[in-house]
Design a protein around this motif. Structure first.
Motif, PDB file in Angstrom:
ATOM      1  N   PRO A 216      -4.266 -44.273 -26.902  1.00  0.00           N
ATOM      2  CA  PRO A 216      -3.038 -43.517 -27.169  1.00  0.00           C
ATOM      3  C   PRO A 216      -1.853 -44.462 -27.297  1.00  0.00           C
ATOM      4  O   PRO A 216      -1.977 -45.673 -27.059  1.00  0.00           O
ATOM      5  CB  PRO A 216      -2.923 -42.610 -25.942  1.00  0.00           C
ATOM      6  CG  PRO A 216      -3.609 -43.370 -24.867  1.00  0.00           C
ATOM      7  CD  PRO A 216      -4.728 -44.118 -25.520  1.00  0.00           C
TER       8      PRO A 216
ATOM      9  N   ASP B 150      -4.782 -32.197 -33.177  1.00  0.00           N
ATOM     10  CA  ASP B 150      -3.951 -31.507 -32.194  1.00  0.00           C
ATOM     11  C   ASP B 150      -2.552 -32.104 -32.082  1.00  0.00           C
ATOM     12  O   ASP B 150      -1.899 -32.012 -31.047  1.00  0.00           O
ATOM     13  CB  ASP B 150      -4.629 -31.543 -30.818  1.00  0.00           C
ATOM     14  CG  ASP B 150      -5.044 -32.944 -30.422  1.00  0.00           C
ATOM     15  OD1 ASP B 150      -4.865 -33.873 -31.249  1.00  0.00           O
ATOM     16  OD2 ASP B 150      -5.550 -33.122 -29.301  1.00  0.00           O
ATOM     17  N   GLU B 151      -2.096 -32.764 -33.174  1.00  0.00           N
ATOM     18  CA  GLU B 151      -0.730 -33.268 -33.301  1.00  0.00           C
ATOM     19  C   GLU B 151      -0.387 -34.294 -32.226  1.00  0.00           C
ATOM     20  O   GLU B 151       0.686 -34.291 -31.630  1.00  0.00           O
ATOM     21  CB  GLU B 151       0.278 -32.114 -33.270  1.00  0.00           C
ATOM     22  CG  GLU B 151       0.094 -31.125 -34.399  1.00  0.00           C
ATOM     23  CD  GLU B 151       1.099 -30.004 -34.362  1.00  0.00           C
ATOM     24  OE1 GLU B 151       1.901 -29.984 -33.404  1.00  0.00           O
ATOM     25  OE2 GLU B 151       1.093 -29.170 -35.269  1.00  0.00           O
ATOM     26  N   ASN B 152      -1.317 -35.197 -31.978  1.00  0.00           N
ATOM     27  CA  ASN B 152      -1.080 -36.339 -31.109  1.00  0.00           C
ATOM     28  C   ASN B 152      -1.265 -37.614 -31.920  1.00  0.00           C
ATOM     29  O   ASN B 152      -1.972 -37.630 -32.931  1.00  0.00           O
ATOM     30  CB  ASN B 152      -2.040 -36.341 -29.916  1.00  0.00           C
ATOM     31  CG  ASN B 152      -1.728 -35.235 -28.929  1.00  0.00           C
ATOM     32  OD1 ASN B 152      -0.577 -35.046 -28.546  1.00  0.00           O
ATOM     33  ND2 ASN B 152      -2.743 -34.481 -28.522  1.00  0.00           N
TER      34      ASN B 152
ATOM     35  N   ASP C  48      -9.790 -33.882 -32.766  1.00  0.00           N
ATOM     36  CA  ASP C  48      -8.895 -33.881 -31.613  1.00  0.00           C
ATOM     37  C   ASP C  48      -8.835 -35.258 -30.978  1.00  0.00           C
ATOM     38  O   ASP C  48      -9.788 -36.039 -31.024  1.00  0.00           O
ATOM     39  CB  ASP C  48      -9.357 -32.858 -30.571  1.00  0.00           C
ATOM     40  CG  ASP C  48      -9.234 -31.430 -31.089  1.00  0.00           C
ATOM     41  OD1 ASP C  48      -8.404 -31.206 -31.998  1.00  0.00           O
ATOM     42  OD2 ASP C  48      -9.977 -30.554 -30.610  1.00  0.00           O
ATOM     43  N   MET C  49      -7.706 -35.526 -30.340  1.00  0.00           N
ATOM     44  CA  MET C  49      -7.498 -36.850 -29.769  1.00  0.00           C
ATOM     45  C   MET C  49      -8.451 -37.122 -28.611  1.00  0.00           C
ATOM     46  O   MET C  49      -8.930 -38.252 -28.439  1.00  0.00           O
ATOM     47  CB  MET C  49      -6.050 -36.994 -29.288  1.00  0.00           C
ATOM     48  CG  MET C  49      -5.722 -38.391 -28.777  1.00  0.00           C
ATOM     49  SD  MET C  49      -4.051 -38.544 -28.168  1.00  0.00           S
ATOM     50  CE  MET C  49      -4.135 -37.462 -26.769  1.00  0.00           C
TER      51      MET C  49
END
Length: 408
Positions: free
Chosen positions: A242, A152-154, A199-200
């Motif tokens: 993160p 998800d582009e994180n 997904d992150m």
């Protein structure tokens, strides 16, 4: 006299073998006292023997005797042969080596794989075979921390550790130049491939176990295709986080998610506690309704059967059954009241007797409590007279006007 006294005819030197003199005066022998040989003389004898072995000329001691005659011709190959024998002995002795129980030896002969030797005392020709020892029981470990892009582009930071052993010593030594570097590169590639398809939020929460198993299977397939001879033991995802710039926001999200899950769990626990109780109560009400229905139906059937039986008897004797039904009905109506109403002659007043107090006073031996009213003996006598007169007139109750009723 002393052995070194001047003018002595027989001087004995204790260090020269008891007066043995070599060379002077024709090389005669001294007295019979024999001592230890001279060190210089022993070295000369050893040198002469060595020269004789090598084909040289031996020298004889003594100044008067002169040097010896011509010896054997010198052998030019003797010394190189001796040196060659010594070198071969050293070379053969250096070929022995010991392989430890936890190791395996990979033998390379002129750079080509020859065999894999087992623990114990082994021998291989030096300078021809090259033996490389590999520990096959020690568990090695490697740790990496990488920041990579998720599906998800994180951006997420993952710390991973792997423990491995050498399963194939030949592949570990020959197939790759640097097995540890190849393992690091393969681990980085497998981790990025799996994280890039996840997904992150799954990586940070419940998907860490799935992430670890996926990376483990993919990394082992890479190592097998490379032929590194490495076998993975365990692979652990140590931490996932993160980026530092958004760490606080992600912590808030995680706390909110945990609160949501906790509320859901509490609601499910309450539902699991209430629903069985409600189901049990509903089942009890249903069973009570069924029991009431069965009792009402049984009672109605019993009354119907009784009515049919009474109908048969009524058809046989209507007058008797009518009187009997009338009396049974009055008895049923007044059976629950504690009072008796008596209607006697027209000149007698209507009296209502407290039969409950009379019964209570009779059971206690004629003594009433303080709150009960004491009855007059004359009233009791009058009551007995009324009861006797009413019983005598009951046979002619159809023509008389007196009515006795008992009931509630």
């Amino acid at each position: 006299m002393a052995w070194n006294e001047p003018g002595g005819g027989n001087q004995h030197d204790p260090w020269s073998g008891g007066g043995r003199r070599g060379g002077n005066g024709g090389g005669g022998k001294g007295g019979g006292n024999q001592g230890p040989p001279d060190l210089d003389e022993a070295l000369k004898k050893f040198q002469n023997k060595l020269n004789g072995m090598l084909g040289g000329r031996g020298k004889r001691g003594g100044n008067g005797g002169g040097s010896g005659g011509g010896g054997k011709p010198r052998n030019v190959f003797a010394l190189p042969g001796l040196l060659l024998i010594v070198a071969l002995a050293i070379w053969a002795a250096s070929g022995f080596y010991l392989v430890d129980q936890a190791e395996r030896g990979v033998v390379l002969r002129f750079g080509k794989y020859q065999e894999t030797v087992t623990p114990g005392l082994q021998w291989n020709p030096p300078l021809i075979d090259d033996v490389r020892m590999v520990n096959v029981t020690r568990v090695r470990s490697i740790t990496q921390t990488q920041s990579m892009l998720t599906q998800d582009e994180n951006i997420v930071s993952v710390e991973i550790s792997a423990q491995y052993q050498v399963a194939d010593p030949r592949g570990y030594v020959l197939n790759v130049r640097d097995p540890e570097l190849s393992l690091e590169n393969a681990l980085n590639s497998a981790l990025r491939h799996v994280v890039g398809g996840t997904d992150m939020i799954d990586i940070l929460t419940s998907g860490r176990e799935i992430l670890g198993s996926s990376v483990n299977s993919r990394l082992q397939s890479y190592l097998d295709s490379y032929g590194t001879g490495i076998l993975l033991q365990t692979l652990n995802i140590e931490s996932t986080s993160p980026p530092d710039a958004v760490q606080d926001a992600f912590d808030d999200v995680i706390r909110a998610r945990e609160d949501r899950q906790r509320t859901i769990n509490e609601a499910m626990a309450y539902a699991n506690a209430v629903i069985p109780a409600a189901q049990g109560q509903a089942q009890r009400i249903v069973e009570q309704g069924q029991g009431y229905r069965e009792s009402v139906v049984a009672e109605a059937r019993g009354q119907a059967n009784r009515f049919n039986a009474l109908l048969t008897q009524y058809q046989d004797a209507p007058a008797i059954m009518r009187e009997r039904l009338y009396l049974d009905t009055l008895s049923e109506v007044y059976s629950g009241t504690p009072k008796v109403m008596v209607d006697v002659a027209e000149q007698s007043p209507l009296m209502v007797l407290p039969m409950d107090r009379l019964k209570r006073s009779g059971t206690t031996g004629g003594q009433a409590s303080d709150s009960d009213t004491q009855l007059d003996p004359q009233l009791l006598e009058r009551l007995r007279n009324i009861q006797s007169s009413s019983s005598s007139s009951s046979s002619n109750s159809s023509n008389s006007n007196g009515i006795r009723r008992e009931g509630r």
